[in-house]
Scaffold this motif. Structure first.
Motif, short mmCIF file in Angstrom:
data_model
loop_
_atom_site.label_atom_id
_atom_site.label_comp_id
_atom_site.label_asym_id
_atom_site.label_seq_id
_atom_site.Cartn_x
_atom_site.Cartn_y
_atom_site.Cartn_z
N THR A 102 43.54 27.01 5.92
CA THR A 102 44.59 26.75 6.91
C THR A 102 44.01 25.99 8.09
N GLY A 103 44.92 25.48 8.92
CA GLY A 103 44.50 24.75 10.11
C GLY A 103 44.24 23.29 9.78
N ASP A 104 43.46 22.65 10.63
CA ASP A 104 43.10 21.25 10.40
C ASP A 104 42.40 21.14 9.04
N ALA A 105 42.87 20.23 8.22
CA ALA A 105 42.39 20.15 6.84
C ALA A 105 40.88 19.94 6.77
N ILE A 106 40.34 19.12 7.64
CA ILE A 106 38.91 18.82 7.58
C ILE A 106 38.10 19.98 8.16
N THR A 107 38.58 20.54 9.25
CA THR A 107 37.92 21.71 9.83
C THR A 107 37.77 22.80 8.76
N ALA A 108 38.86 23.03 8.02
CA ALA A 108 38.89 24.15 7.08
C ALA A 108 38.15 23.83 5.79
N ALA A 109 38.63 22.83 5.07
CA ALA A 109 38.17 22.62 3.69
C ALA A 109 36.85 21.86 3.62
N SER A 110 36.50 21.19 4.71
CA SER A 110 35.25 20.45 4.66
C SER A 110 34.17 21.13 5.51
N ILE A 111 34.40 21.22 6.83
CA ILE A 111 33.31 21.71 7.70
C ILE A 111 33.06 23.20 7.47
N TYR A 112 34.13 24.00 7.58
CA TYR A 112 33.92 25.44 7.44
C TYR A 112 33.48 25.78 6.01
N LEU A 113 34.21 25.26 5.02
CA LEU A 113 33.93 25.64 3.63
C LEU A 113 32.65 25.00 3.10
N THR A 114 32.65 23.67 2.99
CA THR A 114 31.54 23.08 2.25
C THR A 114 30.29 22.85 3.11
N ILE A 115 30.48 22.42 4.36
CA ILE A 115 29.30 22.05 5.16
C ILE A 115 28.55 23.28 5.66
N VAL A 116 29.29 24.33 5.99
CA VAL A 116 28.59 25.51 6.52
C VAL A 116 28.57 26.66 5.51
N ALA A 117 29.75 27.12 5.07
CA ALA A 117 29.75 28.31 4.20
C ALA A 117 28.97 28.05 2.91
N GLU A 118 29.28 26.98 2.23
CA GLU A 118 28.63 26.76 0.93
C GLU A 118 27.20 26.26 1.08
N THR A 119 26.99 25.32 2.00
CA THR A 119 25.66 24.72 2.07
C THR A 119 24.66 25.69 2.70
N ALA A 120 25.09 26.44 3.69
CA ALA A 120 24.14 27.34 4.35
C ALA A 120 24.16 28.74 3.76
N PHE A 121 25.33 29.35 3.73
CA PHE A 121 25.36 30.79 3.54
C PHE A 121 25.45 31.26 2.09
N THR A 122 25.77 30.35 1.16
CA THR A 122 25.73 30.81 -0.24
C THR A 122 24.30 31.10 -0.66
N ASN A 123 23.33 30.57 0.06
CA ASN A 123 21.93 30.90 -0.27
C ASN A 123 21.66 32.39 -0.14
N THR A 124 22.15 32.97 0.94
CA THR A 124 21.91 34.41 1.09
C THR A 124 22.88 35.20 0.22
N LEU A 125 24.10 34.69 0.10
CA LEU A 125 25.11 35.40 -0.70
C LEU A 125 24.75 35.43 -2.17
N PHE A 126 24.43 34.28 -2.72
CA PHE A 126 24.37 34.15 -4.17
C PHE A 126 22.95 34.05 -4.72
N VAL A 127 21.97 33.95 -3.84
CA VAL A 127 20.59 33.89 -4.33
C VAL A 127 19.80 35.09 -3.81
N ALA A 128 19.78 35.28 -2.48
CA ALA A 128 18.98 36.37 -1.93
C ALA A 128 19.54 37.73 -2.34
N MET A 129 20.84 37.90 -2.25
CA MET A 129 21.40 39.21 -2.55
C MET A 129 21.24 39.60 -4.02
#
Lengths: 551, 393
Positions: free
Chosen positions: A176-203
């Motif tokens: 929801t919200g601004d399409a780029i804020t949501a689907a690009s920056i929040y999702l792919t640039i930060v959540a997937e690129t940074a935090f899936t490392n701890t979510l899906f590898v470290a854990m």
């Protein structure tokens, strides 16, 4: 056909797109970013001819391992302490996954690059894969683990539990919200690129150390898709960077997305890894060490910092502050302590910490025992019902915290709590960055610039408000966190499944009513509120009341 | 023989511990409660598909007690029911209000009629990858066998051109609808059951588009003089394709997600897609020496007839038979038919010149169109809808 090179095949499928001449495709979503048409390449060149068999092969491996785990009686070696936390994690994670699928169309009309749309469509179906493969893993746990309670009610629980609500931001932020804020920056640039490392590898690595090799099987398979998603995000980011007018918005969104991901993911995954494990080898990495490696070095220094050559200011201050929160301010420990304080409002069992755990924490986080040791000893003392209340209603030197209106994790680092009056309501925030997110970023203007597509924070964001004045037994019943005898609670502050040791609704009846901190805050006069904040900022660590002022 | 003992240090690894944490090890409340208990199955027993699909996408009328947390600029979050004009029972119930002491209860399962939909294909990741992998593997083998048998040499010149131009042109329809109609619609529907079925539909179309594109590439390599880019020119400027192109673009321009799915799978596909695939290409290819192209087209035909149409019918049957809004929905679907049937009939008729292009002619266009109309009418009768008079055009 099979002899063709991937590059040639990928080049050929670029012929599929066309510019409409009669009717423009519908535009459902808006953005304040501007994009020029650009021939940005899809770096992974995925073609469905090879994609489907590749995924099928990955499935064979996953489902083969699942069969093997059952035949090999894996659950005879699984640590209950660990698997209980999976009741929370696996109740939340299928929604972020499916939300990532739903997010892809936000980019179709806003990012004018058909080659990238192809990669986004494949990401869409990857995410359907992730969501259902995780639901299936949870089903397997429910069927084969000793205590199915909490797994069996999983998707109702996460929708009405405060922890599930915190985790839900990790999904709703994508769609929801601004399409780029949501689907690009929040999702792919930060959540997937940074935090899936701890979510899906470290854990998952920690899962394996606790006798569970199915979590790594499933989540490493999931993570093998993430590199493609990361490429989708990077290609979009480079397109956005090419227009300088986007930089202000990129900087805003990186700040918001970074900080929110840190608050939400580090709270949850940090707790699972540090407090859900029985592996107390001194040379195994702590969450802080993992964070430093996966997120600080691999993401921040290798991915974010190089973006500065495009003229972008990246949020160094917030990244350093996140580290400061984890390393110096005990963020993960404060969260784990809060989850355990509120065990009765959850749907999993939380094991007490033992001397072996204390020793490990002290080794990894010097000074830990002085801060948290006594409280965990009290937690252990109050674990089975014996004429006392659950720990939240006992005097153990812990002040029940206020919630952060933005990230919805309580304001646990007490000195950082700030307040603001927004839309006629006083709100507390866990940190200035969360106040900024609500008060400045999620608004139709930003630094004097119109941002009409920016989203809004909505919803009943403080869970306690819903139950203000209720008896705890009725709260738990209302949420449905009760076992099939109609009275034994799903949640327990220990791992003993002897029914005589388990808490029931009857034990909760004697407690005082739930009080919403936010409702109480809004009943205060200005003077009382100022005094409240001054006191709150002097509380902690470990939720301790503010020390008495010396005369 | 002597050996020198290497000094060994014990590796630091987690130690296996016997925990006896398997099902059945103890008896206690809930120890046998091994079913997801938050939804009612459509049939007597919960299916595997339901277990991995139902309720993943929450609903504030149901369990989502704190409501959606993030909204668009207009304040709407999640999956607003008003993103389609069709309604299922309970759609007019307001989202439960939350306030101090309100509690968190929503409406009883399923809260409203949208949640009653189940995909009869029971698609989830395991099924969708199996299905599509089988298709691409089989197609690859068919084409490779044909290549080795030099089967393309038997095509007559006109058929080579027909495949390059017209079979090739269809890939654009698949791609456009796959991405901008179906993938787009996977963000719009109010339940996970709908959106997953729609996203699988999207992948069928995108895969079919790529199947055709890569087949075209093989033909460029195997047939001397095969013009691998003729499909682009045909799609862009051949008058015979402009009706189809206009209809396809109009489909992607549809705001209401239900209307878009209905128009694509109930109207466009039977009247235009199947007309082109089953009543032209499949009929003409064998007599022009081509036994390969029908295997690709046949795969797409199966996608539509046996998978995509198969979920679309119950999706709309539920709405037509809805206990509260059935009559209203039926009226709206009839209106959509009145809008889309003329557009699709026009698209079909503009394709007519294609029937005279192969050397060995397929059955007459009018006969093919009659068959398509008759199939379309049968689908409508399953939905208790009436063919509009424009079908006679």
């Amino acid at each position: 056909m099979s002899r063709q090179s991937v590059a040639k095949a990928h080049q050929k499928i670029q012929e599929l797109s066309w510019d409409p001449v009669y009717h423009e495709p519908v535009s459902h979503y808006g953005t304040d970013y501007t994009f020029r048409k650009a021939k940005k390449k899809d770096p992974l060149k995925q073609v469905l001819r090879s994609y489907f068999p590749m995924q099928e092969e990955k499935d064979h491996r996953v489902y083969g391992a699942e069969d093997g785990a059952i035949r090999g009686n894996m659950f005879r070696q699984v640590q209950e302490r660990w698997l209980e936390w999976q009741k929370l994690f696996l109740s939340i994670i299928p929604l972020p996954e499916i939300s990532a699928a739903r997010a892809m169309p936000l980019l179709f009309r806003t990012v004018p690059n058909p080659e990238l749309h192809n990669g986004q469509a494949i990401q869409m179906i990857d995410e359907v894969r992730h969501s259902t493969i995780q639901q299936n893993l949870k089903r397997l746990y429910m069927n084969n683990y000793i205590d199915p309670a909490g797994f069996n009610s999983s998707l109702r629980n996460f929708q009405n539990d405060y922890c599930g609500t915190i985790g839900r931001q990790f999904a709703e932020g994508f769609i929801t919200g601004d399409a780029i804020t949501a689907a690009s920056i929040y999702l792919t640039i930060v959540a997937e690129t940074a935090f899936t490392n701890t979510l899906f590898v470290a854990m998952p690595a920690e899962a394996a150390a606790n006798g569970d090799y199915l979590l790594p099987t499933v989540f490493h398979s999931v993570q093998s898709d993430e590199s493609r998603h990361i490429s989708n995000g990077y290609a979009t980011l480079l397109m956005a960077l090419s227009d300088e007018s986007n930089h202000q918005l990129l900087e805003r969104d990186l700040r918001y997305a970074w900080w929110n991901n840190h608050r939400v993911v580090d709270a949850a995954i940090g707790t699972f890894i540090e407090y859900g494990t029985k592996d107390r080898r001194k040379d195994r990495e702590s969450y802080a060490e993992m964070w430093r490696r996966w997120i600080y070095d691999d993401y921040y220094r290798s991915y974010l910092v190089p973006l500065e050559k495009y003229g972008l200011t990246i949020p160094h201050d917030l990244i350093e502050e996140s580290w400061n929160q984890i390393w110096n301010k005990g963020y993960v420990h404060e969260v784990a302590q809060f989850f355990a304080t509120g065990w009765l409002a959850n749907y999993w069992r939380i094991d007490a910490m033992t001397d072996e755990d204390f020793e490990w924490f002290e080794f990894k986080y010097p000074g830990w025992y002085d801060r948290y040791g006594k409280w965990w000893e009290n937690y252990n003392r109050l674990a089975t019902p014996n004429g006392h209340h659950p720990i939240v209603a006992e005097n153990v030197d812990y002040v029940y915290p206020h919630r952060c209106w933005t990230c919805m994790v309580p304001c646990l680092v007490r000195e950082d709590m700030v307040m603001a009056e927004v839309d006629g309501q006083w709100r507390t925030y866990c940190h200035e960055a969360c106040r900024w997110t609500d008060v400045e970023a999620f608004r139709p203007t930003y630094q004097g610039r119109n941002t009409p597509n920016m989203g809004q924070l909505i919803g009943a964001r403080e869970w306690e408000t819903l139950y203000h004045g209720w008896n705890w037994a009725d709260v738990v019943k209302d949420m449905g966190f009760v076992r099939d005898d109609g009275k034994t609670m799903v949640a327990q502050p220990h791992l003993d499944l002897n029914p005589k040791k388990m808490w029931t609704l009857d034990h909760l009846r004697r407690m005082g009513p739930v009080q919403s901190p936010n409702v109480l805050l809004n009943q205060m006069t200005d003077t009382e509120r100022a005094a409240f904040q001054a006191d709150y900022n002097r509380q902690g660590p470990a939720g301790r009341p503010a020390p008495a002022k010396s005369a | 023989m002597t050996t020198t003992a290497e000094p060994t240090t014990e590796r630091s690894v987690p130690k296996p511990v016997f925990t006896d944490a398997e099902a059945g090890a103890k008896v206690f409340p809930d120890s046998e409660a091994r079913r997801y208990n938050y939804f009612k199955p459509a049939k007597r027993k919960q299916s595997h598909y339901e277990d991995v699909t139902v309720e993943v996408q929450p609903d504030p009328r149901h369990y989502l007690s704190q409501g959606w947390l993030y909204g668009f600029a207009d304040g709407k979050g999640g999956y607003p029911l008003e993103w389609t004009a069709l309604r299922a029972w309970g759609s007019d119930r307001p989202v439960p209000e939350r306030f101090a002491g309100s509690g968190g209860q929503g409406y009883e399962w399923p809260a409203h009629g949208w949640h009653e939909f189940r995909d009869p294909n029971e698609e989830w990741e395991l099924t969708l990858y199996r299905y599509n992998s089988n298709v691409v593997r089989q197609l690859n083998q068919n084409i490779e066998a044909a290549r080795q048998a030099k089967a393309f040499d038997q095509w007559n010149r006109n058929w080579v051109q027909f495949v390059a131009q017209h079979v090739g042109a269809w890939m654009h329809v698949d791609h456009g609808l796959g991405l901008y109609l179906f993938a787009n619609a996977n963000r719009r529907a109010p339940t996970n059951m709908h959106n997953n079925a729609i996203s699988v539909n999207s992948m069928h179309r995108i895969r079919a588009a790529q199947d055709l594109a890569l087949y075209n590439l093989t033909l460029s390599e195997e047939i001397e003089g095969f013009d691998g880019s003729a499909h682009i020119e045909t799609w862009n400027s051949d008058p015979a394709w402009q009706g189809v192109r206009e209809a396809a673009e109009q489909l992607t321009a549809t705001w209401d997600w239900c209307e878009a799915i209905f128009a694509a799978n109930i109207v466009f596909e039977p009247l235009v897609g199947e007309l082109f695939r089953s009543n032209l290409v499949q009929q003409a290819a064998p007599s022009n020496g081509d036994f390969i192209t029908p295997t690709l087209i046949g795969a797409e035909e199966y996608d539509f007839a046996e998978r995509d149409l198969r979920y679309t019918k119950p999706m709309f049957q539920l709405l037509v038979n809805d206990k509260q809004f059935g009559a209203e929905n039926k009226k709206l679907l009839q209106q959509w038919l009145e809008t889309w049937v003329p557009r699709c009939i026009h698209a079909a008729r503009t394709l007519q010149p294609l029937w005279s292009q192969p050397d060995a002619k397929p059955p007459r266009f009018e006969d093919g169109l009659d068959r398509a109309k008759s199939r379309f009418s049968a689908i409508l009768s399953e939905l208790e809808l009436t063919a509009p008079k424009e079908l006679g055009q």
